[in-house]
Write a protein that holds these residues in place. Structure first.
Motif, PDB file in Angstrom:
ATOM      1  N   ASP A 501       0.872  -1.183   0.000  1.00  0.00           N
ATOM      2  CA  ASP A 501       0.000   0.000   0.000  1.00  0.00           C
ATOM      3  C   ASP A 501       0.899   1.220   0.000  1.00  0.00           C
ATOM      4  O   ASP A 501       1.722   1.400   0.915  1.00  0.00           O
ATOM      5  N   SER A 556      -2.199   7.802  -3.721  1.00  0.00           N
ATOM      6  CA  SER A 556      -1.973   6.494  -3.100  1.00  0.00           C
ATOM      7  C   SER A 556      -2.496   5.407  -4.025  1.00  0.00           C
ATOM      8  O   SER A 556      -3.352   5.658  -4.880  1.00  0.00           O
ATOM      9  N   SER A 558      -2.444   0.664  -4.439  1.00  0.00           N
ATOM     10  CA  SER A 558      -2.002  -0.646  -3.960  1.00  0.00           C
ATOM     11  C   SER A 558      -1.601  -1.492  -5.152  1.00  0.00           C
ATOM     12  O   SER A 558      -2.201  -1.377  -6.238  1.00  0.00           O
TER      13      SER A 558
END
Length: 916
Positions: A501, A556, A558
């Motif tokens: 992450d 952000s 993942s």
């Protein structure tokens, strides 16, 4: 006419075969004890024996149950404290010696065998005297050269009687005793030795009423099984032995020696005139005492109810799926798609249940588990097509339904017979074993975090087409103990399948005045392989940076890294004078939390659906397919599962009763003065057949919202013309939920998958802990168009750039690439619009295939419930079957319920059949 109730020993588990286990041992042996020094040199007083002296001494000084105590006569020549396990020496004319033990767990009034075993023989001239408490059991026994055992019977007078053995000899040799034994004996007059049953005493002229029923025709949600109303049994000597004197409030029975436990099922049969009219189980309800008379309050009930009782506290966790463990790799997933004869899954452990089919038991279909599968941007060689970030996004295990049923029954005392369970259609039924919201393929091998930031040095950004890597360093006071390469400024995975992450920021600046030009800089966050080949750009943006100003990107994401793949932050500019630099005022940073989910051995099956109740699972299947469960008349431990229509089959044409499948004519048995005909006017106007609602299922909720509240997979049957009816009755196939089936994405029409994912509060898709789902295996589907998906190189496997087939599961038995086949069986209860709406749903759904015969019989205006008194005999009951069609006054009926009382008129509820 006589009524006879028989019960079977609980320690046979209700099986009508001679017992294989002996009665429990009541004493402990060998006698590893020392001579009782405080009890040495006992002298028999006037009128007493050595045994009486010994027990009187012990009564004064206490005895621990289960402990052996040794003693010997005065002048025996045996030194006090001499060890004696388990050899007991005696000396000529020295009075003798012995041992004693207080036993726990005896049944008052029960007969026990007291047995002593020696070597090949005791002889010659060994004399043994056996006592219980202060009472000698007959005279002394004298051994001979051919005798190696002595036995005496005694009746327990308390739960803690004391046994004593006294022995002496007229020779000076030692005598070895190999074993002392005390075991309960069954009284020959009490036990039927052919099957172990005992006949219970009944009150004089007592008739035990019974209720027989396979279903409740008027209430589809209920299943009323056969049982007796509660009745009393007298506390006779025989019954007290059978029930271990359970009425004694001071009764204590050791768990190893108990014969009757009120918390266990007791197999029982009820006979009338020697004919078995009921076979099932006895339950002790309570024991009462009134005016000094004690009675046992009991009832008896059918095997089907007993099955529900036995499974209601069992979950899938009790089954254990160790035999299904295997490596979680792409090759294993692909092997699961193969039919019989193809390469199967390679399981880690052997097949211990004998129900595992390596090609059928476990499958990995393509399922949209989190709706987070990205589109390949070309970096993975499959531009414009789906790209799996990890295998868990699409492939999680499903287990075959017949396998699960077989495992459940294997661990019970029951068996089953079912043409439904054994049908070819059911071989293709599976339940998901999704492990929940997060893709946890195995216990993490490593969990850590990496936090890096720029050192605020004004490093120059390279001119396009070159790229500069943003220079990030350790925060002050930390050490380089993670996966960061501090010289090349990149985060590098050291294992396969590293889930990460990421949060990031790139901050650049332009030179201040007198530089008068604004310049464009492009920033990006990327994944590379070991050779430095760009694999994926997670975010990129071009920003114009004013003179003296700054520009940035942040965000952000993942992803999953394989071994030696790495993440780095990069930037480039079109300025050739070195004006664009890393910021020396605001930090750039890269923060990564990571855990290795490398699943080398798949171990999740025991926990994935561990909390599912076994009976709820069986009951849910029965609700889906409208199954009836009835005891097998030829096997008391076998239960028959068939569809409603199969059990209550239609009457055939013909001129004779036999030709028309009418098995009984009870016309001459009825009491015509008490016939009651009931119109079914208390029916609900609407009947809704549906699954449990999975409130976390996004596709299901969206479908419900966009269809004005309609539940996917449901069926509402209504009778608008029957305007006296009101209300709604729901038939819910819990614990299962309906599954929306649709293309993975609108542009991928060929890739049709079950959609089982959720939406969080921010409107983002995510995995869920879904209710269990039942689906058909449609076998492997090969894409027709130029279409494929990317499979990552996970758990040691190689990447598959273009996988052009998949295993398809759906709620229809067949799909016609990709739309449902119009004549296929459907696990939806009713016809419902499909996605896309151009597909035509099949009409062969659960309602039309399994529920319609019941529903249309229930709501037929000619249907009546006839209640009447009928003179039934034990022979009538013994030969009765619930699929019997009964003729009364030239009309055919099926039986809904019989309230039977021996030697009296029975109350019978019949359903008038309307198809003749």
């Amino acid at each position: 006419m006589s009524i006879q109730l028989q019960v079977f020993p609980q320690w046979w588990n209700g099986i009508m075969n001679p017992p294989t286990a002996p009665a429990p041992e009541m004493v402990k042996f060998p006698c590893h004890t020392k001579k009782d020094t405080a009890n040495s040199d006992l002298t028999a007083g006037a009128g007493t024996t050595l045994a009486q002296n010994a027990i009187n001494y012990r009564l004064l000084n206490g005895m621990i149950p289960g402990q052996w105590y040794g003693f010997y006569a005065a002048g025996s020549g045996i030194a006090a404290g001499t060890s004696s396990p388990p050899i007991f020496p005696t000396v000529l004319d020295r009075g003798g010696s012995g041992v004693m033990q207080k036993i726990s767990g005896l049944i008052v009034g029960a007969t026990y065998e007291f047995k002593i075993t020696g070597p090949v023989n005791f002889g010659p001239n060994l004399r043994l005297a056996l006592y219980v408490n202060n009472t000698q059991l007959g005279g002394a026994s004298v051994a001979s050269n051919s005798v190696s055992t002595f036995t005496k019977d005694f009746t327990a007078t308390s739960v803690n009687d004391t046994i004593i053995v006294v022995y002496n000899t007229d020779t000076t040799d030692y005598k070895t005793i190999n074993c002392f034994s005390v075991k309960q004996k069954q009284t020959p007059s009490l036990i039927n030795t052919s099957n172990g049953s005992v006949i219970v005493d009944l009150y004089d002229n007592e008739d035990i009423p019974l209720t027989f029923s396979a279903d409740d025709f008027k209430n589809a949600a209920e299943s009323v099984q056969s049982y007796s109303k509660a009745f009393n049994l007298p506390a006779t000597k025989r019954n007290n032995k059978i029930f271990d004197n359970i009425f004694e409030i001071t009764r204590y029975v050791d768990g190893n020696s108990i014969n009757f436990n009120p918390l266990r099922r007791t197999h029982a049969t009820l006979k009338q005139d020697g004919i078995i009219i009921f076979e099932g189980f006895l339950r002790m309800l309570d024991v009462s005492e009134k005016d000094g008379e004690i009675s046992y309050n009991v009832n008896i009930y059918s095997e089907v109810t007993a099955l529900a009782d036995s499974l209601k506290d069992r979950t899938f966790a009790d089954l254990g799926f160790k035999e299904l463990e295997h490596d979680y790799t792409w090759d294993q997933i692909r092997n699961s798609w193969n039919p019989s004869g193809g390469q199967p899954i390679s399981y880690t452990n052997p097949d211990v249940s004998n129900f595992r089919d390596d090609n059928r038991t476990l499958k990995y279909p393509f399922v949209d588990w989190n709706h987070q599968i990205p589109v390949d941007n070309g970096n993975y060689g499959n531009a414009g097509n789906p790209r799996l970030v990890n295998l868990e996004q699409a492939f999680r295990p499903w287990i075959n339904i017949p396998y699960l049923i077989s495992r459940i029954f294997q661990d019970s005392e029951f068996t089953y017979t079912s043409t439904v369970f054994d049908s070819n259609t059911w071989k293709y039924l599976y339940m998901d074993f999704n492990w929940g919201a997060e893709p946890t393929g195995a216990a993490p091998i490593r969990m850590d975090e990496c936090r890096r930031k720029s050192n605020l040095g004004a490093h120059t950004i390279a001119q396009h087409p070159s790229w500069s890597t943003i220079r990030l360093s350790l925060p002050n006071g930390t050490s380089n103990d993670d996966l960061w390469n501090n010289s090349l400024y990149k985060f590098v995975s050291d294992v396969n399948n590293l889930a990460i992450d990421v949060s990031y920021r790139i901050q650049l600046m332009n030179k201040p005045f007198p530089n008068v030009d604004a310049w464009t800089a492009t920033m990006r966050v990327c994944k590379f392989n070991q050779a430095g080949v760009l694999l994926e750009v997670f975010y990129t943006e071009s920003v114009e940076i004013a003179v003296g100003g700054s520009g940035s990107i942040s965000g952000s994401f993942s992803t999953v890294l394989q071994a030696n793949e790495y993440i780095s932050l990069q930037a480039t500019t079109y300025n050739s004078d070195g004006d664009i630099k890393e910021s020396d005022g605001t930090e750039s940073y890269l923060n990564i939390e990571y855990s290795n989910e490398a699943s080398q051995v798949y171990t999740l099956l025991d926990s994935a659906r561990a909390d599912i109740n076994q009976w709820e699972f069986i009951k849910g299947l029965m609700t889906m397919f409208n199954l009836i469960a009835i005891p097998d008349p030829d096997d008391p431990n076998n239960i028959i599962f068939e569809t409603y229509e199969e059990i209550f089959q239609k009457i055939d044409n013909g001129k004779t009763l036999s030709a028309r499948n009418i098995t009984k004519d009870w016309t001459e048995k009825i009491d015509e003065s008490t016939i009651k005909s009931e119109i079914l006017s208390d029916l609900a106007k609407n009947m809704v057949f549906r699954y449990a609602e999975d409130e976390d299922d996004a596709a299901f909720r969206i479908y419900k919202r966009d269809s004005a509240g309609f539940l996917y997979g449901s069926k509402e049957a209504t009778e608008p013309d029957l305007n006296l009816l009101t209300g709604t009755e729901e038939i819910i196939a819990e614990p299962f939920a309906a599954t929306v089936m649709k293309p993975l994405m609108p542009q991928y029409a060929e890739l049709v998958t079950p959609s089982i994912y959720g939406l969080n509060d921010e409107g983002l898709t995510e995995g869920i802990d879904n209710l269990p789902r039942i689906m058909f295996n449609n076998d492997r589907i090969d894409f027709v168009a130029d279409f494929s998906y990317y499979v990552p190189p996970q758990n040691g496997g190689s990447a598959v750039t273009a996988q052009a087939s998949y295993l398809q599961f759906s709620h229809t038995f067949h799909l016609s690439n990709p739309a449902p086949s119009s004549n296929s069986a459907d696990l939806n209860f009713g016809i419902c619009p499909l996605i896309p709406p151009t597909w035509t749903p099949t009409a062969n759904n659960l309602f039309n295939l399994y529920w319609a015969p019941y529903y249309f019989e229930l709501y037929n205006p000619n249907t009546k419930v006839i209640t009447l008194k009928i003179k039934l005999t034990g022979a009538d009951i013994a030969t009765f079957k619930f699929n019997d069609h009964i003729m009364i006054k030239n009309r055919a009926y099926r039986c809904n319920k019989i309230d039977y009382k021996p030697n009296d008129l029975s109350t019978v509820e019949l359903i008038l059949l309307n198809f003749i």
